[in-house]
Design a protein around this motif. Structure first.
Motif, PDB file in Angstrom:
ATOM      1  N   ASN A 165      19.615 -37.380 -13.773  1.00 41.75           N
ATOM      2  CA  ASN A 165      20.708 -36.510 -13.326  1.00 41.75           C
ATOM      3  C   ASN A 165      21.808 -37.416 -12.796  1.00 41.75           C
ATOM      4  N   LYS A 166      23.020 -37.223 -13.227  1.00 42.69           N
ATOM      5  CA  LYS A 166      24.114 -38.090 -12.794  1.00 42.69           C
ATOM      6  C   LYS A 166      25.143 -37.286 -12.011  1.00 42.69           C
ATOM      7  N   PRO A 167      25.258 -37.530 -10.691  1.00 34.79           N
ATOM      8  CA  PRO A 167      26.278 -36.812  -9.917  1.00 34.79           C
ATOM      9  C   PRO A 167      27.683 -37.236 -10.340  1.00 34.79           C
ATOM     10  N   ASP A 189      13.483 -41.166  -9.505  1.00 33.32           N
ATOM     11  CA  ASP A 189      14.584 -40.358 -10.038  1.00 33.32           C
ATOM     12  C   ASP A 189      15.380 -39.846  -8.845  1.00 33.32           C
ATOM     13  N   GLU A 190      16.554 -39.309  -9.117  1.00 31.30           N
ATOM     14  CA  GLU A 190      17.374 -38.732  -8.052  1.00 31.30           C
ATOM     15  C   GLU A 190      17.186 -37.225  -8.007  1.00 31.30           C
ATOM     16  N   MET A 191      17.036 -36.683  -6.816  1.00 39.96           N
ATOM     17  CA  MET A 191      16.940 -35.240  -6.661  1.00 39.96           C
ATOM     18  C   MET A 191      18.358 -34.676  -6.508  1.00 39.96           C
ATOM     19  N   LEU A 192      19.012 -34.506  -7.631  1.00 36.77           N
ATOM     20  CA  LEU A 192      20.366 -33.964  -7.606  1.00 36.77           C
ATOM     21  C   LEU A 192      20.341 -32.448  -7.462  1.00 36.77           C
ATOM     22  N   ALA A 238      15.301 -40.194  -4.595  1.00 40.21           N
ATOM     23  CA  ALA A 238      16.444 -40.484  -3.734  1.00 40.21           C
ATOM     24  C   ALA A 238      17.350 -39.263  -3.665  1.00 40.21           C
ATOM     25  N   ILE A 239      17.977 -39.097  -2.524  1.00 40.86           N
ATOM     26  CA  ILE A 239      18.988 -38.058  -2.344  1.00 40.86           C
ATOM     27  C   ILE A 239      20.326 -38.766  -2.166  1.00 40.86           C
ATOM     28  N   GLY A 240      21.263 -38.447  -3.025  1.00 42.70           N
ATOM     29  CA  GLY A 240      22.510 -39.194  -3.114  1.00 42.70           C
ATOM     30  C   GLY A 240      23.485 -38.954  -1.978  1.00 42.70           C
TER      31      GLY A 240
END
Length: 343
Positions: free
Chosen positions: A89-91, A137-140, A156-158
């Motif tokens: 997932n890409k913010p 992975d990122e939790m977006l 990770a949380i961005g």
């Protein structure tokens, strides 16, 4: 409402049944999770290296990359815990641009979230099967993590999500380490409040259910630098920043104080080659101060097969980032060996 329903997505349990994690891979994850927990609890002195592409955009090149990591891991596993960074997932700050494989399993094609969910689950499982390495992975999107919660060993949380209530409360129900990044402003208090929230029990609505969480004792901080009101990057990986964070943690009643330092983003001003120097400085700070060494459990590095980045086009370079620029494989391999020697 100005919203069109494109499709009804499957329940996570149904998707997991269709694309199951084989029992032998679940055992690998269980063992890796236990090793990672011991690091964050201070029972192991292994150093965590979360390394991989800015965004995982192609299954073949990502798995090729992770296979390369696995070969290096065979030589450094006594000193390092390598966790492949497979971010699906890409913010996007403005909402424009490639949003990751979850949205577009093929960057050349239109978004397809159902195919994207299947693609990211399949890719994560393939990476474990081929290498024995479980990933990060990122939790977006908090509710989407249910499609991968049996696979990931780190989340990770961005910087743009860390103040969000749903992210914080969802993190409190996770049983793996979750890293809370400082916000884009660089504010330490926001980051620490997120850790406090994640380490405590909460009652809230999750995927249409009334849930109560146990609290996540492995929630910790990620330093990724900040940006001032003029848009200038302000790094926070320097010795003084780490000592300050030690002091901040000492004043909080938190379990397992820990920090991961992100060597890219606003710490490097996205100058990807600077990650080599930044990691070296972090290692020096750990050698100089025992409290810093105890707190800083690892680093995060953006890296791919080919260095730099590229635009999406009809003549793409294999293994080169289509989002932020990344360190190339040759430099990455040298850096991992250096970390293993000096951590």
């Amino acid at each position: 409402m100005g919203m069109k329903i494109n499709a009804e997505l499957p329940l996570p349990a149904n998707l997991k049944a269709e694309y199951p994690l084989p029992k032998e891979l679940a055992e690998i994850k269980k063992k890796r999770d236990a090793e990672i927990r011991e690091i964050f609890e201070g029972k192991s002195d292994k150093f965590v290296v979360i390394v991989g592409p800015c965004s995982a955009d192609n299954e073949d090149s990502v798995c090729d990359y992770v296979n390369r990591l696995a070969k290096v891991n065979e030589k450094v596993s006594d000193r390092l815990m390598i966790i492949p960074r497979i971010y699906t997932n890409k913010p996007r700050t403005t909402g424009e641009g490639y949003k990751g494989m979850l949205h577009q399993p093929d960057p050349d094609q239109a978004p397809n979230l159902l195919e994207g969910i299947i693609a990211i689950r399949r890719m994560h499982i393939r990476a474990i099967k081929e290498t024995g390495l479980t990933s990060a992975d990122e939790m977006l999107y908090p509710e989407n993590r249910s499609y991968l919660d049996d696979i990931l060993s780190y989340e990770a949380i961005g910087a743009r999500s860390v103040e969000n209530q749903q992210h914080r409360l969802t993190a409190s129900g996770m049983d793996i380490p979750v890293g809370m990044k400082n916000p884009t402003s660089g504010d330490f208090s926001v980051m620490m409040n997120s850790v406090i929230a994640a380490q405590n029990s909460h009652n809230f609505i999750y995927r249409g259910m009334d849930v109560t969480t146990e609290g996540n004792d492995l929630a910790h901080v990620i330093l990724r630098g900040g940006v001032d009101k003029y848009g200038t990057c302000i790094p926070n990986y320097h010795y003084e920043d780490l000592v300050r964070l030690v002091d901040v943690y000492a004043k909080k009643d938190l379990k397992n104080p820990a920090a991961i330092v992100d060597a890219n983003h606003s710490n490097s001003n996205k100058q990807f080659k600077e990650q080599i120097r930044i990691v070296s400085e972090i290692l020096h700070s750990r050698r100089y101060n025992d409290d810093v060494k105890k707190m800083v459990k690892g680093v995060m590095i953006e890296s791919y097969i080919e260095e730099g980045n590229q635009k999406i086009c009809d003549h793409m370079t294999y293994g080169k980032s289509i989002t932020d620029p990344c360190l190339g494989w040759e430099d990455t391999e040298k850096l991992i060996y250096k970390i293993a020697e000096e951590c």
